[in-house]
Design an enzyme around this catalytic site. Sequence first.
Site, short mmCIF file in Angstrom:
data_model
loop_
_atom_site.label_atom_id
_atom_site.label_comp_id
_atom_site.label_asym_id
_atom_site.label_seq_id
_atom_site.Cartn_x
_atom_site.Cartn_y
_atom_site.Cartn_z
N SER A 55 -12.91 -4.16 0.02
CA SER A 55 -13.30 -3.68 1.35
C SER A 55 -14.82 -3.58 1.42
CB SER A 55 -12.70 -2.30 1.63
OG SER A 55 -11.29 -2.35 1.58
N ARG A 87 0.86 -1.18 0.00
CA ARG A 87 0.00 0.00 0.00
C ARG A 87 0.89 1.23 0.00
NH1 ARG A 87 -2.87 2.63 4.56
NH2 ARG A 87 -4.72 3.68 3.75
N LYS A 93 -6.25 4.90 9.43
CA LYS A 93 -7.18 5.47 8.44
C LYS A 93 -8.12 6.41 9.17
CE LYS A 93 -7.99 3.05 4.21
NZ LYS A 93 -9.03 2.42 3.39
#
Length: 213
Positions: A111, A42, A140
């Site tokens: 997700s 990521r 996040k």
Amino acid sequence: MNCDKKDLLLYAVTDRSWLNGQTLCEQVEQALKGGVTFLQLREKELDDQEFLEEAQVIQQLCRKYQVPFLINDNVALAAKIGADGVHVGQSDMAAGEARAKLGTDRIIGVSARTVEEALEAQRQGADYLGVGAVFHTGSKSDAAEVDHQVLRDICSAVDIPVIAIGGITRDNVAQLKHSGVCGIAVISAIFAQKNIEAAASELRMLTEEMVKE
């Protein structure tokens, strides 16, 4: 490439927030040595060329340890280097579109935060779901928590594997027992730790215990 439930046991998502003089590749190898079973690269800050070069090196590491290697969001890069697959969020490319670009032999993870999102992702060809945040998370800022009953409902509603993500640590992983998940995805619980290999090893053991019926 089929997505085996066993491979999803301890799913590590990279983050360069805690490099402390090491390279991301060095940290990834420590995590793999510790027993990580799945790896997602990521990157939000690197330019295209840097991302490509880093992805190729980490892909080789994952092959060495025989661990599936996915790219976060970047379907074009995953296709270019022949990564094992891609993980997309609800605001990214839909699973069906990613599948069309990558073909049938790649892993597509999606997700999901609701039963509706989960069923739609499955309908579009997702191979597994990442559901969360199951606990409060700092990685996040926009990730609202998913109630554990919703997590159980999602696991019951779909036929594909489900992993829990978001705020999972060695101290709370046992709370996910009997939820129906086949594994966990973590970032800081591995990469923010002083001894990455030991952290991964302990978390794998605790997760194996948690997923036992």
